[in-house]
Design a protein around this motif. Structure first.
Motif, PDB file in Angstrom:
ATOM      1  N   PHE A 139       0.833  -1.197   0.000  1.00 25.31           N
ATOM      2  CA  PHE A 139       0.000   0.000   0.000  1.00 25.31           C
ATOM      3  C   PHE A 139       0.874   1.255   0.000  1.00 25.31           C
ATOM      4  CE2 PHE A 139      -2.239  -3.456   2.026  1.00 25.31           C
ATOM      5  CZ  PHE A 139      -3.499  -3.402   1.479  1.00 25.31           C
ATOM      6  N   ASP A 140       0.320   2.331  -0.591  1.00 25.14           N
ATOM      7  CA  ASP A 140       1.023   3.611  -0.525  1.00 25.14           C
ATOM      8  C   ASP A 140       0.500   4.401   0.669  1.00 25.14           C
ATOM      9  OD1 ASP A 140      -1.441   4.599  -1.283  1.00 25.14           O
ATOM     10  OD2 ASP A 140      -0.756   5.468  -3.179  1.00 25.14           O
ATOM     11  N   GLU A 141       0.925   5.643   0.786  1.00 30.09           N
ATOM     12  CA  GLU A 141       0.558   6.452   1.952  1.00 30.09           C
ATOM     13  C   GLU A 141      -0.935   6.773   1.993  1.00 30.09           C
ATOM     14  OE1 GLU A 141       2.263  10.409   1.739  1.00 30.09           O
ATOM     15  OE2 GLU A 141       2.511  10.190  -0.439  1.00 30.09           O
ATOM     16  N   ASP A 175      -3.202   4.459   1.244  1.00 33.63           N
ATOM     17  CA  ASP A 175      -3.800   3.125   1.372  1.00 33.63           C
ATOM     18  C   ASP A 175      -4.345   2.589   0.045  1.00 33.63           C
ATOM     19  OD1 ASP A 175      -3.182   2.259   3.874  1.00 33.63           O
ATOM     20  OD2 ASP A 175      -5.005   2.977   4.829  1.00 33.63           O
ATOM     21  N   ARG A 207       2.560  -0.796   4.423  1.00 36.71           N
ATOM     22  CA  ARG A 207       2.545   0.483   3.708  1.00 36.71           C
ATOM     23  C   ARG A 207       3.971   0.872   3.322  1.00 36.71           C
ATOM     24  NH1 ARG A 207      -0.112   3.136   7.275  1.00 36.71           N
ATOM     25  NH2 ARG A 207      -2.178   2.942   6.320  1.00 36.71           N
TER      26      ARG A 207
END
Length: 351
Positions: free
Chosen positions: A210-212, A214, A286
């Protein structure tokens, strides 16, 4: 054994060039997938045929093209020359990937006359004075394919295929150029992973990253249609979570420091020619913005990657794969893993 796939829009001269080409390449044979479509018109119920606008949209057509090409090469050996338009990249992935899984390399050639010539050929096609409805539909079909061809040419065809401008060439001259390019190695086999087809149920492990915001990381394989999660088949004697870590590193360049947490165990039912098996999804956590920006796609296995919201993923993933993601996201929220069968939680799991 190899396949020379001659692609191009209607009017490019694929079939006539293919017939000339088999006279120039030693031990070569012609396979026209049009015969598969014609056969399906007699085999499938009219209701099923009416559901698609093109026989290429039928999964059975794509499967039979792969199986027939492989069977012909097993019987005859040598080179198989295949004249057939492929404008949808996901169909190219499925067919070429299926052949690669059988260790059959594909040399992809694109015949590309100027558009004015293609339109002139379509307009000059022989039509009786009182054409039947079928003949009218065939001419309309040729015109309707001009725009999809233009779009494919702008997006992926020129990066995937060896282009031959046939504007000023006869079919024989075109065939000579293709034969020379194939024999000299100028037309190399498509750079596509050759993953062996399973012969029994498989265990596969995917990892959600996941990125920052989500959004979940999805990747686009070159050897099969549709987007996917980073991951792959667990090798014999390998722990599933470790297999997920290995696949993530191989596919994206990201090296996970800890063993990811299990989110979903999903039993995928057999769907010929696939065997199904268990599909596991793990939570890879993340990624920091700097780490997310360094995602790599080493080798020929993956074409692209992107972070997607759950809603965006619904349009990108096949239905069962999306259900697997949906329940994995719920498991991540609740802190408990789900057991699914064909993407559906068993009784009591979703309570």
């Amino acid at each position: 054994m190899t396949v020379v796939w001659i692609n191009g829009a209607f009017g490019a001269g694929k079939s006539t060039t293919a017939r000339e080409l088999i006279e120039l390449i030693p031990n070569s044979s012609l396979f026209d997938p049009e015969v598969i479509g014609a056969g399906l018109a007699h085999l499938l119920p009219p209701k099923r045929l009416a559901e698609v606008g093109d026989f290429q949209d039928l999964p059975i057509w794509r499967r039979l093209v792969i199986d027939t090409a492989a069977a012909m090469l097993a019987e005859l050996g040598g080179t198989l020359v295949v004249p057939m338009t492929l404008l949808r990249q996901e169909y190219r992935d499925e067919i070429f990937g299926g052949l690669a899984a059988r260790r059959i390399p594909v040399r992809h050639v694109l015949l590309a006359p100027a558009e004015t010539i293609r339109r002139a050929r379509a307009a000059g096609r022989q039509v009786p004075p009182d054409p039947l409805d079928g003949e009218i539909r065939q001419r309309r079909w040729a015109y309707d394919r001009i725009e999809p061809y233009r779009s494919a040419l702008a997006s992926w065809l020129t990066t995937d295929a060896h282009l031959v401008d046939t504007s000023a060439l006869t079919p024989y001259e075109t065939a000579v150029r293709i034969a020379e390019a194939v024999s000299s190695g100028v037309v190399a086999p498509c750079d596509i992973v050759q993953s062996a087809e399973p012969t029994a149920e498989t265990l596969a492990a995917g990892v959600l990253l996941f990125d920052e915001h989500d959004r979940v990381l999805l990747v686009d394989p070159t050897y099969k249609p549709g987007w996917e999660f980073p991951g792959g088949v667990v090798e014999r004697g390998e722990a599933p979570a470790r297999a997920g870590i290995r696949e993530v590193a191989e596919e994206t360049g990201i090296r996970l420091a800890t063993v990811p947490r299990l989110l979903v165990v999903d039993w995928e039912r057999p769907a010929p020619p696939g065997y199904g098996g268990l599909r596991l999804l793990f939570d890879g956590g993340r990624l920091a913005p700097a780490e997310a920006s360094r995602v790599l796609l080493p080798g020929p296995e993956l074409r692209a990657w992107r972070f997607a919201t759950e809603r965006e993923a619904a349009d990108m993933l096949p239905p069962v794969r999306y259900e697997r993601l949906r329940w994995a996201l719920r498991a991540r929220e609740r802190g408990a893993a789900f057991y699914l069968e064909a993407g559906v939680p068993v009784a009591g799991e979703a309570a």
